[in-house]
Write a protein that holds these residues in place. Sequence first.
Motif, PDB file in Angstrom:
ATOM      1  N   LYS A 153       0.830  -1.211   0.000  1.00  8.20           N
ATOM      2  CA  LYS A 153       0.000   0.000   0.000  1.00  8.20           C
ATOM      3  C   LYS A 153       0.860   1.253   0.000  1.00  8.20           C
ATOM      4  O   LYS A 153       0.526   2.247  -0.648  1.00  8.20           O
ATOM      5  N   GLU A 154       1.983   1.232   0.717  1.00  9.69           N
ATOM      6  CA  GLU A 154       2.872   2.385   0.738  1.00  9.69           C
ATOM      7  C   GLU A 154       3.457   2.637  -0.644  1.00  9.69           C
ATOM      8  O   GLU A 154       3.525   3.773  -1.107  1.00  9.69           O
ATOM      9  N   CYS A 155       3.859   1.580  -1.321  1.00  6.20           N
ATOM     10  CA  CYS A 155       4.390   1.729  -2.683  1.00  6.20           C
ATOM     11  C   CYS A 155       3.311   2.235  -3.635  1.00  6.20           C
ATOM     12  O   CYS A 155       3.576   3.095  -4.477  1.00  6.20           O
ATOM     13  N   LEU A 156       2.109   1.734  -3.490  1.00  5.07           N
ATOM     14  CA  LEU A 156       1.004   2.177  -4.331  1.00  5.07           C
ATOM     15  C   LEU A 156       0.705   3.657  -4.104  1.00  5.07           C
ATOM     16  O   LEU A 156       0.550   4.427  -5.057  1.00  5.07           O
ATOM     17  N   LEU A 157       0.650   4.059  -2.856  1.00  7.34           N
ATOM     18  CA  LEU A 157       0.350   5.460  -2.555  1.00  7.34           C
ATOM     19  C   LEU A 157       1.487   6.399  -2.954  1.00  7.34           C
ATOM     20  O   LEU A 157       1.246   7.525  -3.399  1.00  7.34           O
ATOM     21  N   THR A 158       2.726   5.952  -2.838  1.00  4.85           N
ATOM     22  CA  THR A 158       3.856   6.766  -3.278  1.00  4.85           C
ATOM     23  C   THR A 158       3.811   6.950  -4.794  1.00  4.85           C
ATOM     24  O   THR A 158       4.041   8.052  -5.304  1.00  4.85           O
ATOM     25  N   GLY A 159       3.514   5.894  -5.511  1.00  4.18           N
ATOM     26  CA  GLY A 159       3.374   6.010  -6.960  1.00  4.18           C
ATOM     27  C   GLY A 159       2.216   6.903  -7.353  1.00  4.18           C
ATOM     28  O   GLY A 159       2.322   7.704  -8.285  1.00  4.18           O
ATOM     29  N   LEU A 160       1.108   6.785  -6.645  1.00  4.29           N
ATOM     30  CA  LEU A 160      -0.045   7.642  -6.907  1.00  4.29           C
ATOM     31  C   LEU A 160       0.281   9.105  -6.639  1.00  4.29           C
ATOM     32  O   LEU A 160      -0.103   9.990  -7.407  1.00  4.29           O
TER      33      LEU A 160
ATOM     34  N   SER B 172       3.240  10.523  -6.867  1.00  2.72           N
ATOM     35  CA  SER B 172       4.089  10.983  -7.973  1.00  2.72           C
ATOM     36  C   SER B 172       3.259  11.247  -9.226  1.00  2.72           C
ATOM     37  O   SER B 172       3.494  12.209  -9.950  1.00  2.72           O
ATOM     38  N   TYR B 173       2.285  10.379  -9.478  1.00  4.74           N
ATOM     39  CA  TYR B 173       1.423  10.532 -10.648  1.00  4.74           C
ATOM     40  C   TYR B 173       0.588  11.813 -10.552  1.00  4.74           C
ATOM     41  O   TYR B 173       0.402  12.525 -11.534  1.00  4.74           O
ATOM     42  N   VAL B 174       0.106  12.117  -9.368  1.00  8.31           N
ATOM     43  CA  VAL B 174      -0.716  13.314  -9.178  1.00  8.31           C
ATOM     44  C   VAL B 174       0.139  14.578  -9.215  1.00  8.31           C
ATOM     45  O   VAL B 174      -0.288  15.609  -9.730  1.00  8.31           O
ATOM     46  N   GLN B 175       1.359  14.506  -8.705  1.00  5.40           N
ATOM     47  CA  GLN B 175       2.220  15.685  -8.659  1.00  5.40           C
ATOM     48  C   GLN B 175       2.806  16.043 -10.018  1.00  5.40           C
ATOM     49  O   GLN B 175       3.142  17.207 -10.250  1.00  5.40           O
ATOM     50  N   ALA B 176       2.948  15.081 -10.901  1.00  6.30           N
ATOM     51  CA  ALA B 176       3.623  15.316 -12.174  1.00  6.30           C
ATOM     52  C   ALA B 176       3.006  16.453 -12.984  1.00  6.30           C
ATOM     53  O   ALA B 176       3.738  17.339 -13.449  1.00  6.30           O
ATOM     54  N   PRO B 177       1.693  16.503 -13.207  1.00  5.84           N
ATOM     55  CA  PRO B 177       1.145  17.607 -13.996  1.00  5.84           C
ATOM     56  C   PRO B 177       1.350  18.976 -13.340  1.00  5.84           C
ATOM     57  O   PRO B 177       1.590  19.969 -14.026  1.00  5.84           O
TER      58      PRO B 177
END
Length: 84
Positions: free
Chosen positions: A8-15, A17-22
């Motif tokens: 879950k921590e890896c999933l949330l960290t990836g999420l 990063s995905y949200v911050q990118a734009p």
Amino acid sequence: MSLFLLEKECLLTGLLSYVQAPVLIKYPASLSLTAYSYCFATVFMVLTGGVTTNGVHEWALTTTEIIAILYAVSMFIFPWAYIT
């Protein structure tokens, strides 16, 4: 349980990063958001450790701990020296 939490921590960290990118593409920063979060986390951990310990004597480092810290820092600064 720990594998579940790691997943879950890896999933949330990836999420995150995905949200911050734009946002970071639209508003580029000279110092990254990751650097700010690391600085905040470091300050927060030191403050939490200061509040939860019983005294200054618990912050004293042994010689072995100092050597371990210096080794870790040297691996971070000079990673190519440890590649075989």
